[in-house]
Design a protein around this motif. Structure first.
Motif, short mmCIF file in Angstrom:
data_model
loop_
_atom_site.label_atom_id
_atom_site.label_comp_id
_atom_site.label_asym_id
_atom_site.label_seq_id
_atom_site.Cartn_x
_atom_site.Cartn_y
_atom_site.Cartn_z
N VAL A 67 46.89 36.47 55.38
CA VAL A 67 46.76 36.87 54.10
C VAL A 67 45.32 36.74 53.54
CG1 VAL A 67 47.57 36.48 51.65
CG2 VAL A 67 49.23 36.32 53.76
N GLY A 68 44.82 37.80 53.01
CA GLY A 68 43.52 37.72 52.12
C GLY A 68 43.51 38.57 50.93
N VAL A 69 42.39 38.16 50.23
CA VAL A 69 42.27 38.60 48.84
C VAL A 69 40.98 39.35 48.71
CG1 VAL A 69 42.25 38.15 46.48
CG2 VAL A 69 43.30 36.60 48.02
N LEU A 70 40.91 40.62 48.12
CA LEU A 70 39.84 41.38 47.96
C LEU A 70 39.48 41.34 46.41
CD1 LEU A 70 37.91 43.62 49.31
CD2 LEU A 70 39.49 45.29 48.07
N LEU A 71 38.42 41.00 46.28
CA LEU A 71 37.56 40.84 44.97
C LEU A 71 36.35 41.53 44.90
CD1 LEU A 71 38.21 36.94 44.88
CD2 LEU A 71 39.42 38.48 43.77
N ARG A 72 35.76 41.81 43.72
CA ARG A 72 34.75 42.49 43.21
C ARG A 72 33.66 41.43 43.20
NH1 ARG A 72 32.90 47.62 42.01
NH2 ARG A 72 30.99 47.80 40.81
#
Length: 995
Positions: free
Chosen positions: A521-526
């Motif tokens: 599981v990963g998270v995409l952030l700006r």
């Protein structure tokens, strides 16, 4: 006459026909029986009535018999065996299964110790358990269903079920009723949709223990009701399967069919088939092209060979002259004695064998026939009916399996197989590469590359389409699956391919290959925008530190001034500096910025303080320079979110995932499971499930990526997908965080029980082992990516180049200083004009009238004309002059500009105002001083007035004038020379003028 008692099942008409044909052939053979003839007595009994069988046998024994031959079931055979043992009558038992079902071993019959068993088992022991165990092991089946018909004795496969359980196989049992259509209809009526799908998956691999007739009816029914697909594999095992039955089974089935049946090795030559030693078999029975021979059952063959064996045994008894006449036996009398020749007859039957329709019939010491052979026939996968049947292997008790049962088409050659693949578009696993109007879509991606590698190796082709609802699929409230999973569950697709993770819920309804890529599981952030800081030059130090430094400069300047005021320094002759507060501040600031100073400090205390201050300034400036270089070249604005733990602890940035996806279920299960409750996932679930999941969750992954790019949002999704998105973003505006340890992986989904799973998994492992899988990964996740996936700020390739924005603050400070200097200059100019336009007061006019000074000095020189009074290389120190009474000389003094080339400097000490004025005397005045001032003072002054040019050279910082360093100064007393104005300074020791 040779009498034999024959007991048949009432339905064994074909056995009776073959038996009579065998007797007729032997009666025509004079080489075996010579002049003797065989007399037979045939009785039909109910196979389920042992009493009737014994009663008929006893009645026939009264006539005198040579042997008892029975083709009957185990129940009646046990009673006949007991009778034969008691009467010493050889009993040749041919086991017959009702309705052609597979045989089961008959239970052993108890007999008295020390007595002989007069029953001989014509048919070999039942080896079906051993054969089917070998077959399913070779096929590597781990899960299948076993069907048996209502006439089969399930106790016959108890040993097989025990062995499969020991090997960890999952075997289901189901009885096939006589009314197959009603049974199938009941399945559709009672099962739910999901249960029916699972049942269909179970039917992909099945073992059939049933008669050929029942098998044909059952296969026909399940094919017509669409319970099986072309990729199913069924095994039918039964000794009693003729060539005619085999062809019909192949015609009715689809998929792959394997048949296990008993075989009888025969010579290929027809003449050798029909001629056996001294007997010629009827051509209608031995010719394989004969219709009657093709329809022969196994019991028919054994009956013929049994009659032939008994005839040869009787022939040998006649040759040995050990024949005992047949006696009439009674089963009713208690004193009835057994037949005396029974033992001899039994030994002769066991001692010799005979070649016949069953290849070779003989008996071991325990009365069993050891000669049995099985052949394993089969077809390949496909939808074509009437496919060719080939022999795959053979089996016998001595050598076991001879041949291989691996499906070559599935192993390395699946040419001709077309798989229907369902997918969901997900970068970079599956993407549409081309979409030309009127032409089929072309797909590309990591999963497509893996599928192409399998296709090239195995030889299959595939047709790919996107799931109708563009979803991976989840279990709906009505118990049905939607999306990609639904296509597999409803058998509309063979393979599911995308960024599909292996989960327990999905694996309960479909089969997965081995993982071909790890999942986390990963998270995409700006990334944080790099803001332009005009005052980046101030960034190395904190605001509080800057304030401390400024305060320190002021403090040290004040301390330096106070130390010099308490202990005034002895300034050297000709010093141009003074120790005022302004100069002290300027000196401290100049030394801090490493520009030096002009005030000479000679006291020890001041020097000690300045030494410490210079060391402090050196450390501060060095630290500032180092930090400024680091801040301007590697500016990193670190984001506070660097892990999933950081994401879960904060609530300012909203985040979510795709609703009802595998990630959504994973976070929910880890948060809600009481045995695996993770605080991190619990906090994440509260954010994701806010207001029922409608606020922070999206319908598709692309929507979540857009929310991250154009808003404040964190998208929780597959780490591999997010890394690809961050790598290929044009602005490199994304960064990712992910969990450290993957707990599952990506796999290809197939229909439950699919035969392709094992071969696909094997090939995937080979791709991983030889490194081909890593090469495919590098294509979509290169290591030399232009974007930094793990940095939370924007960065550029030229990290060491500084732009104007980094130094904008410095230029602003410079511009502000220039503007401020101009303003001060304007104010000073205005002030000077204003001061020059008004009449000066006594307090403001502290300057010396040099004309009066010059006249006074000349008068002194006139009074004393001695040579030592002349000014050669000395200076004159005058006592304080009273010049307050000379206001009229102010205007004349301001007009005097210079006294050139005299090398004399005048200094006036006026401590109250500390105003300074410096003038250089003219060359003629200097000549007058050198000559002892012999000429009139007026001449020198006039020459000065006429020849003065330019301003004075420098004003001393201590409030007076400094002289040229060429001349040294010596003090001389000054006395008034005559009457004149009283200046008021004569008695003030703090006022004076030196030359």
């Amino acid at each position: 006459m040779l009498y034999m008692l024959i007991v048949w099942y009432m339905s064994a008409r074909k056995d009776d026909e073959v038996f009579r044909l065998a007797v007729a052939d032997l009666n025509l053979n004079n080489e075996i029986l010579e002049t003797e003839k065989i007399t037979i007595s045939v009785e039909f009994v109910d196979g389920n009535n042992p009493f009737q069988a014994v009663q008929e046998a006893c009645e026939l024994m009264n006539r005198g018999i040579l042997a008892l031959v029975s083709s009957i079931g185990c129940m009646s055979a046990g009673s006949l065996q007991t009778l034969a043992n008691a009467m010493h009558i050889p009993h040749l038992f041919i086991q017959l299964s009702p309705a052609g079902t597979p045989r089961s071993s008959c239970p052993p019959t108890s007999r008295l110790p020390g007595t002989d068993d007069y029953t001989l088992m014509v048919r070999p022991p039942v080896y079906l358990n051993d054969v089917i165990m070998q077959v399913v092991s070779e096929y590597s089946w781990q899960k299948f269903i076993l069907f048996y018909d209502s006439d089969f004795d399930i106790r016959g496969i108890q040993d097989f079920l025990d062995r499969t359980s020991q090997h960890g196989m999952d075997v289901s049992l189901q009885k096939v009723e006589s009314n197959i259509n009603m049974m199938i209809t009941s399945l559709f009526r009672t099962m739910r949709v999901e249960e029916l799908h699972r049942y269909r998956d179970t039917l992909r691999r099945a073992v059939l223990f049933m008669s050929p007739a029942t098998a044909k009816a059952f296969i026909t029914e399940v094919v017509e009701t669409n319970l099986v697909a072309f990729d199913c594999h069924w095994i039918l095992i039964n000794e009693e399967i003729s060539d005619y039955d085999l062809q019909e089974l192949v015609m009715k089935s689809i998929g792959r069919l394997t048949v296990v049946r008993q075989m009888f090795p025969m010579p290929q030559n027809t003449s050798q088939r029909c001629v056996k030693h001294n007997h010629r078999i009827n051509t209608s029975l031995c010719d394989p092209k004969s219709p009657k021979a093709q329809q022969l059952e196994i019991t028919n063959r054994y009956i013929y060979d049994t009659v032939l064996l008994l005839a040869n045994t009787f022939h040998r008894k006649l040759e040995d002259r050990k024949w005992h006449s047949m006696a009439s036996l009674s089963c009713i009398r208690k004193n009835s004695k057994p037949w005396q020749g029974g033992k001899s007859m039994l030994d002769t039957v066991k001692k010799f064998g005979v070649s016949g329709l069953t290849s070779f019939l003989e008996f071991t010491d325990n009365g069993s026939n050891p000669n049995i052979f099985f052949e394993i026939l089969g077809t390949n996968y496909g939808e074509d009916r009437g496919r060719g049947v080939s022999r795959l292997a053979t089996w016998n008790p001595v050598h076991g399996l001879n041949g291989t049962l691996t499906d070559r088409k599935l192993e390395n050659n699946m040419r001709g197989v077309v798989l229907r693949v369902v997918t969901v578009l997900e970068e970079p696993f599956v993407m549409v590469s081309e979409n030309v109007l009127g032409k089929p879509k072309k797909y590309q991606g990591f999963s497509i590359d893996v599928l192409d590698a399998l296709s090239n190796y195995l030889g299959f082709k595939y047709e790919i389409y996107v799931a109708p609802d563009h979803k991976y699929g989840s279990l709906q409230p009505d118990g049905q699956w939607n999306g990609l999973m639904g296509e597999l569950v409803f058998k509309r697709a063979d393979v599911g391919l995308s960024a599909l993770t292996i989960t327990p819920e999905r694996e309960s309804v479909v089969d997965f290959t081995t993982r071909y890529m790890d999942y986390s599981v990963g998270v995409l952030l700006r990334k944080a925008e790099r803001t332009v800081d005009m005052f980046a030059c101030l960034a190395p130090f904190d605001l509080s530190l800057w304030a401390c430094i400024a305060g320190t400069v002021l403090l040290i300047g004040i301390l330096v001034y106070l130390l010099n005021w308490l202990n005034p320094p002895r300034l050297p002759v000709g010093s141009v500096s003074s120790t005022t507060l302004y100069n002290s501040m300027w000196f401290v600031y100049g030394s801090f910025v490493q520009q030096g100073g002009e005030v000479p400090y000679t006291t020890l205390a001041t020097r000690m303080m300045m030494g410490v201050w210079w060391m402090f300034a050196l450390i501060v400036i060095s630290s500032y320079t180092a930090n400024l270089a680091a801040f301007l070249t590697i500016t990193r604005i670190e984001n506070s979110i660097q892990s999933l733990q950081d994401l879960s602890k904060q609530t300012e940035l909203p985040y979510g995932t795709v609703l009802d996806s595998a990630v959504y279920d994973q976070v929910r299960s880890k948060a809600m499971n009481p045995f695996e409750r993770d605080p991190m996932y619990s906090q994440m679930w509260r954010m994701i499930n806010r207001t029922g999941g409608g606020d922070n969750n999206v319908e598709e992954s692309k929507e979540g990526i857009r929310k991250v790019k154009y808003g404040r949002f964190g998208f929780v999704w597959d780490a591999a997908v997010l890394e690809y998105v961050a790598n290929n973003d044009e602005d490199c505006s994304f960064y990712t965080i992910s969990s450290s340890a993957p707990d599952r992986g990506y796999g290809m989904a197939m229909q439950h029980g699919s035969p392709y799973r094992d071969i696909f998994s094997q090939r995937i492992l080979e791709l991983q082992q030889n490194g081909d899988m890593d090469i495919l990964k590098m294509k979509w996740w290169p290591k030399d990516s232009p974007c930094d996936l793990y940095s939370s700020v924007q960065s550029w390739q030229r990290g060491n180049a500084l732009d104007i924005n980094s130094f904008a603050g410095v230029f602003c400070v410079l511009a502000a200083g220039v503007v401020l200097s101009c303003l001060i200059a304007m104010v000073e100019s205005w002030w000077s004009r204003r001061k020059g336009s008004r009449v000066p007061s006594k307090e403001d006019d502290k300057e010396i009238d040099l004309e009066h000074l010059h006249r006074r000095v000349n008068s002194l020189c006139t009074e004393d004309e001695s040579p030592h009074k002349q000014f050669s290389t000395s200076s004159v120190d005058l006592t304080p002059l009273d010049m307050d009474a000379m206001p009229a000389a102010r205007q004349a003094l301001e007009q005097i500009s210079d006294f050139r080339n005299t090398h004399i400097t005048t200094t006036t000490f006026i401590p109250e105002q500390i105003q300074t004025l410096s003038r250089s005397l003219s060359a003629k005045a200097a000549a007058g001083f050198s000559a002892g001032f012999g000429s009139s003072g007026g001449g020198g002054l006039q020459d000065h007035r006429t020849g003065g040019v330019g301003p004075f050279r420098q004003r001393a910082p201590n409030g007076g004038f400094f002289r040229s360093p060429i001349k040294t100064m010596s003090s001389i007393p000054y006395q008034p020379t005559g009457p004149g104005p009283n200046f008021g300074y004569g008695n003030d020791p703090d006022r004076g003028t030196s030359i």
